[in-house]
Design a protein around this motif. Structure first.
Motif, short mmCIF file in Angstrom:
data_model
loop_
_atom_site.label_atom_id
_atom_site.label_comp_id
_atom_site.label_asym_id
_atom_site.label_seq_id
_atom_site.Cartn_x
_atom_site.Cartn_y
_atom_site.Cartn_z
N ARG A 1 0.85 -1.34 -0.08
CA ARG A 1 0.12 0.19 0.05
C ARG A 1 0.98 1.28 -0.22
O ARG A 1 1.81 1.34 0.84
N GLU A 2 0.54 2.05 -1.03
CA GLU A 2 1.60 3.16 -1.52
C GLU A 2 0.74 4.55 -1.10
O GLU A 2 -0.31 4.55 -1.40
N ARG A 3 1.50 5.67 -0.46
CA ARG A 3 0.70 6.93 -0.35
C ARG A 3 0.75 7.43 -1.57
O ARG A 3 1.88 7.65 -2.24
N TRP B 1 -4.35 6.52 -0.70
CA TRP B 1 -3.56 5.35 -1.00
C TRP B 1 -3.95 4.44 -2.49
O TRP B 1 -4.96 4.44 -2.63
#
Length: 181
Positions: A10-12, A23
């Motif tokens: 999960r990436e911002r 996200w």
């Protein structure tokens, strides 16, 4: 059969769209499963920018009726794993819903069917030893289907939109024409 684990990331997001979607979930890797991983998903990394989750316990089996899909994957410049994943509907092991892998495959055709069904499907490169195993399976089990000659369209019977026999005539219809008064 191979036993594998899936790493989801999960990436911002940054920029204007991050206001609506802060996200994004992606597939990071497919790795050999190990007993030390256990059987439940677990958080590997959690900071302000990234979360990484390990999901163990997936089996990848090859089936003789899908050798076309394996061959397509094995002969591409970058053969890979295909992972179908879904978002949990409710918070479970984490305070917020997380992306949960459902199935892992090496079949290009199976991944195509998942995409046609509008599922979330991501791909990551497969390691050379897995690609070699896949190619060996394809070499042993794939049988090219003999091509059947397609009958030309002109030889097919004419049918209307209801499936009833139809006919075409080149004769001029009798009766009042545009010039008749």
């Amino acid at each position: 059969m191979l036993e594998v684990a899936v790493v989801m990331r999960r990436e911002r997001l940054h920029g204007p769209s991050s206001h609506w979607q802060p996200w994004r979930w992606t597939l990071e890797d497919v790795v050999p499963d190990e007993p030390a991983f256990g059987s439940a998903p677990r958080l590997l990394q959690d900071d302000e920018e990234v979360q990484r989750w390990l999901h163990p316990g997936f089996r990848v089996e090859l089936f003789r009726d899908d050798t076309d899909g394996y061959r397509l994957n094995a002969t591409t410049p970058a053969p890979g794993w295909f992972v179908l994943w879904r978002m949990e509907e409710e918070a479970g092991i984490a305070p917020e819903p997380i992306a949960r892998p459902v199935v892992v495959s090496l079949s290009y055709s199976e991944a195509g069917r998942w995409l046609d069904a509008q599922e979330n499907v991501d791909q990551v490169p497969a390691p050379p030893e897995v690609v070699q195993w896949l190619r060996a399976y394809v070499d042993e089990h794939h049988v090219d289907e003999p091509r059947r000659r397609k009958r030309p369209e002109s030889f097919k019977p004419l049918v209307d939109r209801f499936g009833n026999a139809a006919s075409v005539s080149t004769e001029k219809k009798r009766g009042r024409g545009a010039g008749d008064v």
